[in-house]
Design a protein around this motif. Structure first.
Motif, mmCIF file in Angstrom:
data_model
loop_
_atom_site.group_PDB
_atom_site.id
_atom_site.type_symbol
_atom_site.label_atom_id
_atom_site.label_comp_id
_atom_site.label_asym_id
_atom_site.label_seq_id
_atom_site.Cartn_x
_atom_site.Cartn_y
_atom_site.Cartn_z
ATOM 1 N N ALA A 1 0.849 -1.187 0.000
ATOM 2 C CA ALA A 1 0.000 0.000 0.000
ATOM 3 C C ALA A 1 0.885 1.238 0.000
ATOM 4 C CB ALA A 1 -0.899 -0.004 1.230
ATOM 5 N N PHE A 2 0.502 2.219 -0.781
ATOM 6 C CA PHE A 2 1.209 3.504 -0.824
ATOM 7 C C PHE A 2 0.136 4.568 -0.652
ATOM 8 C CE2 PHE A 2 3.202 7.060 -3.213
ATOM 9 C CZ PHE A 2 4.331 7.206 -2.427
ATOM 10 N N GLY A 3 -0.057 4.983 0.590
ATOM 11 C CA GLY A 3 -1.197 5.855 0.863
ATOM 12 C C GLY A 3 -2.472 5.123 0.486
ATOM 13 N N PRO A 4 -3.328 5.781 -0.273
ATOM 14 C CA PRO A 4 -4.591 5.136 -0.646
ATOM 15 C C PRO A 4 -4.446 4.168 -1.830
ATOM 16 C CG PRO A 4 -4.516 7.363 -1.511
ATOM 17 C CD PRO A 4 -3.255 7.185 -0.698
ATOM 18 N N ALA A 5 -3.250 4.084 -2.416
ATOM 19 C CA ALA A 5 -3.071 3.241 -3.598
ATOM 20 C C ALA A 5 -2.538 1.872 -3.230
ATOM 21 C CB ALA A 5 -2.096 3.916 -4.569
#
Ligand SMILES: C[S@@+](CC[C@H](N)C(=O)[O-])C[C@H]1O[C@@H](n2cnc3c(N)ncnc32)[C@H](O)[C@@H]1O
Length: 103
Positions: free
Chosen positions: A3-7
């Motif tokens: 996960a990368f923030g909301p992505a």
């Protein structure tokens, strides 16, 4: 995958000409960032752009620093609504688009 923030990011190692056709997933967003189409043509072929579209979720998008006409045409014929937009930094133009036929 991570996960990368909301992505949710998925990294697939290997030659995209082999890995993308075999990938069972569908991306919401593509950032097409190969070396320039003149120097790295295999990463911008009509066939690979068709695979990008085939592996895009409904309403999904792409963005790229390149505004090369043959890349935009390949993505358009693969099913994206393509537009040339103002670029960033030293790039006068970029490309972006949304997969047509979204609900
Ligand atoms: C301009 S770099 C961008 C890398 C990354 N987006 C970044 O910002 O660090 C282009 C990348 O495309 C990769 N590349 C070139 N041909 C490829 C291919 N056939 N399959 C997969 N990756 C490829 C290169 O190895 C390089 O890492």
């Amino acid at each position: 995958a991570f996960a990368f923030g909301p992505a949710e990011v998925t990294v697939i190692a290997g030659d995209a000409r082999e890995t993308l056709p075999a990938w069972p997933g569908a991306a919401d967003a593509w950032f097409l960032d190969g070396f320039s189409p003149a120097k790295n043509p295999e990463l911008w072929s009509d066939r690979l752009m068709a695979e990008v579209a085939r592996h895009t979720a409904p309403g999904g998008s792409f963005a790229s620093y390149t505004a090369a006409g043959h890349v935009r045409r390949a993505l358009a014929s693969a099913g994206f609504e393509v537009e040339r937009a103002s670029g960033h930094g030293t790039k006068r133009h970029m490309s972006r688009g949304i997969l047509k036929g979204a609900p």
